[in-house]
Design a protein around this motif. Structure first.
Motif, mmCIF file in Angstrom:
data_model
loop_
_atom_site.group_PDB
_atom_site.id
_atom_site.type_symbol
_atom_site.label_atom_id
_atom_site.label_comp_id
_atom_site.label_asym_id
_atom_site.label_seq_id
_atom_site.Cartn_x
_atom_site.Cartn_y
_atom_site.Cartn_z
ATOM 1 N N CYS A 280 -11.040 -4.446 3.750
ATOM 2 C CA CYS A 280 -10.835 -5.564 2.828
ATOM 3 C C CYS A 280 -12.113 -5.795 2.027
ATOM 4 O O CYS A 280 -13.187 -5.301 2.391
ATOM 5 N N ASP A 296 1.762 -3.532 4.220
ATOM 6 C CA ASP A 296 2.155 -4.394 5.332
ATOM 7 C C ASP A 296 3.247 -3.789 6.205
ATOM 8 O O ASP A 296 3.207 -3.899 7.429
ATOM 9 N N THR A 319 -9.130 -12.496 11.268
ATOM 10 C CA THR A 319 -8.847 -13.327 10.094
ATOM 11 C C THR A 319 -8.973 -12.531 8.796
ATOM 12 O O THR A 319 -8.867 -13.109 7.707
ATOM 13 N N GLU A 321 -6.700 -10.679 8.029
ATOM 14 C CA GLU A 321 -5.297 -10.662 7.625
ATOM 15 C C GLU A 321 -4.816 -12.058 7.227
ATOM 16 O O GLU A 321 -5.283 -13.063 7.746
ATOM 17 N N SER A 322 -3.831 -12.086 6.343
ATOM 18 C CA SER A 322 -3.276 -13.348 5.861
ATOM 19 C C SER A 322 -2.461 -14.031 6.950
ATOM 20 O O SER A 322 -2.083 -13.410 7.954
ATOM 21 N N VAL A 323 -2.177 -15.297 6.738
ATOM 22 C CA VAL A 323 -1.355 -16.052 7.682
ATOM 23 C C VAL A 323 0.011 -15.399 7.847
ATOM 24 O O VAL A 323 0.507 -15.228 8.968
ATOM 25 N N SER A 324 0.627 -15.011 6.737
ATOM 26 C CA SER A 324 1.972 -14.421 6.808
ATOM 27 C C SER A 324 1.962 -13.094 7.552
ATOM 28 O O SER A 324 2.868 -12.813 8.345
ATOM 29 N N CYS A 325 0.932 -12.293 7.341
ATOM 30 C CA CYS A 325 0.837 -11.016 8.059
ATOM 31 C C CYS A 325 0.639 -11.253 9.549
ATOM 32 O O CYS A 325 1.287 -10.609 10.374
ATOM 33 N N ARG A 326 -0.225 -12.181 9.896
ATOM 34 C CA ARG A 326 -0.484 -12.441 11.316
ATOM 35 C C ARG A 326 0.780 -12.948 12.009
ATOM 36 O O ARG A 326 1.062 -12.575 13.140
ATOM 37 N N SER A 364 -9.251 -13.934 5.100
ATOM 38 C CA SER A 364 -7.993 -14.306 4.447
ATOM 39 C C SER A 364 -7.397 -15.567 5.068
ATOM 40 O O SER A 364 -6.879 -16.433 4.373
ATOM 41 N N ASP A 365 -7.470 -15.658 6.403
ATOM 42 C CA ASP A 365 -6.951 -16.836 7.099
ATOM 43 C C ASP A 365 -8.111 -17.804 7.301
ATOM 44 O O ASP A 365 -8.906 -17.660 8.235
ATOM 45 N N THR A 366 -8.212 -18.786 6.418
ATOM 46 C CA THR A 366 -9.373 -19.685 6.422
ATOM 47 C C THR A 366 -9.119 -20.992 7.171
ATOM 48 O O THR A 366 -9.927 -21.919 7.098
#
Length: 472
Positions: A280, A296, A319, A321-326, A364-366
């Motif tokens: 990333c 994905d 983190t 990875e994005s929330v949706s990916c996780r 990505s996931d903050t």
């Protein structure tokens, strides 16, 4: 020549064996009967070979992929239930003498702010992490024998374990530092580390050497054989990983499974964890420079098939990875996630301006740890802050035997509930606490042994009255 028992990197990660495996998978990917037979056999939770797993990964039939996902969910549930272990990285220093082309810490980066925490600064960072509710850390440093010698790491571990702020305590320190000697691994073991973590980045030797043109990390064999030296030194919990996107995902997928097979064959214990980061953006690193990006859909399949192939291992997603990916991969195999993470040196106390950015990679996931915990509770997972196995000596083959037999849940499930209760009492927002208490009430009914349930209920009441650190 491929030899799973060999201590030589180029033999237990044999290039020709990987190419032959990929050719086998490509040739048989449309053989539905063969693929389905492997999926069915995976249900016995004994795992699959790297060649069998490569075939599953190559299969593109939507119906069979959904069957794989269902088996991955079943295996995840059997070994890890609905528990998700929480942790945070702690960056001690970004001084580094390597030339890794994908990392902003590389020695030629002259504009990134270099920093090394003092022991007092480490103390402040740890207090900030404890005040969030964290109990488990992963230490990170660049490789620099002058600025980050092993003595500095050992002193830092001692400092971290010594800090008791309010009800906070870091109970497990995992260490992610550069490949080192057997002697230094012994010192880490004596310092009481949990897991030694080292990412291979890529198992393709030619690509590896191109990606690491300078510095001690450029030695492919020394780096790849690091886990063997760690285990020889007595560290029986090791964590592997690759950085997906540096090389073709198929190659590194096979490589990491071969590495797991090698550790199991040579030491009787496979990797305690497997991490699956993807490349990333970060500081002067542009992901457009790397042409092997993993979409994905493929990423989800990689996670599911690793869970099927290596059912006993913990799986970590960061983190990056994005929330949706996780969210999508939690039930396919992931058992550990970070929350409230900072990837810069001193980032938990000091807020950097964009111009001063010293982060190793963009997050990505903050969300805060409390927001992540709340989210997991809403999804029906148990956020676990448990470190009991490490502290009770259930490591290495003792831990693996409990996992493989399915008995680990008798410890992990009640421990997860008790550590969640600690978090709810000490750190949670009102909404998170309300959701967490409701989940604990529901989950108590799922503890099969009456005696265990009674002890857990008693300990939960003790936690409510102010006592801490109960464990099975």
């Amino acid at each position: 020549m491929y030899d799973v028992h060999s201590p030589k990197a180029t033999e237990f990660i044999d290039h020709q064996e990987i190419l032959d495996t990929l050719a086998y998978a490509a040739k048989n990917k449309d053989n539905k009967e063969l693929v389905r037979s492997l999926i069915q056999r995976a249900r016995d939770c004994k795992g699959l070979t790297h060649r069998e797993a490569a075939l599953l990964l190559e299969c593109n039939d939507p119906e069979l992929i959904e069957e794989m996902y269902q088996v991955a969910r079943e295996i995840k549930q059997k070994f890890y239930g609905n528990r998700i272990v929480m942790f945070a990285p702690l960056y001690l220093s970004n001084y580094c003498i390597n030339g890794c082309v994908y990392c902003p810490y590389h020695a030629k980066n002259k504009h990134i702010r270099r920093k090394k925490l003092t022991q007092d600064e480490i103390r402040q960072e740890v207090i900030a992490l404890q005040d969030m509710g964290h109990k488990r850390l992963a230490l990170e440093t660049g490789e620099d024998p002058k600025n980050n010698p092993i003595e500095y790491v050992l002193e830092s571990i001692k400092t971290i374990y010594s800090i008791k702020h309010k009800n906070g305590a870091i109970r497990r320190v995992n260490v992610n530092i550069a490949a080192t000697t057997v002697e230094n691994y012994r010192k880490l073991k004596e310092a009481g580390i949990g897991t030694y973590i080292l990412f291979q980045e890529t198992y393709n030797k030619e690509s590896y050497e191109a990606l690491h043109p300078t510095g001690p990390k450029s030695d492919y064999a020394y780096h790849t054989e690091a886990m063997d030296r760690a285990m020889e030194a007595g560290i029986d919990d090791v964590g592997c990983g690759v950085l997906f996107g540096l090389e073709t995902y198929r190659y590194d997928f096979v490589g990491i499974l071969m590495h797991a097979e090698h550790l199991e064959a040579r030491f009787g214990v496979g990797p305690h964890t497997i991490s699956v980061p993807r490349i990333c953006p970060a500081d002067d690193i542009d992901t457009a420079d790397f042409t092997n990006a993993v979409p994905d859909e493929i990423f989800q399949k990689i996670i599911a098939v690793i869970r099927i192939a290596v059912p006993y291992t913990g799986m970590i997603i960061s983190t990056r990875e994005s929330v949706s990916c996780r969210k999508k991969v939690l039930d396919l195999g992931i058992s550990q996630i970070s929350g409230g993470s900072r990837t810069s040196v001193g980032g938990y106390v000091e807020k950097e301006s964009p111009e001063e950015n010293s982060a190793q990679f963009d997050v990505s996931d903050t969300r805060s740890l409390d927001e992540v915990v709340n989210w997991l509770l809403e999804l029906g997972y148990i956020p676990s802050f448990c470190t009991a196995c490490y502290r009770e000596g259930r490591t290495g083959d003792r831990f693996m035997s409990l996992v493989k037999s399915g008995q680990i849940a008798n410890c992990c499930h009640p421990n997860a509930l008790m550590t969640l209760k600690e978090y709810l009492e000490d750190y949670a927002s009102e909404d998170t606490k309300k959701k967490g208490l409701a989940l604990i009430e529901r989950e108590l009914k799922n503890i099969e042994r009456d005696k265990t349930r009674e002890i857990c209920e008693r300990n939960l009441k003790e936690i409510e009255s102010g006592k801490r650190d109960f464990r099975f």
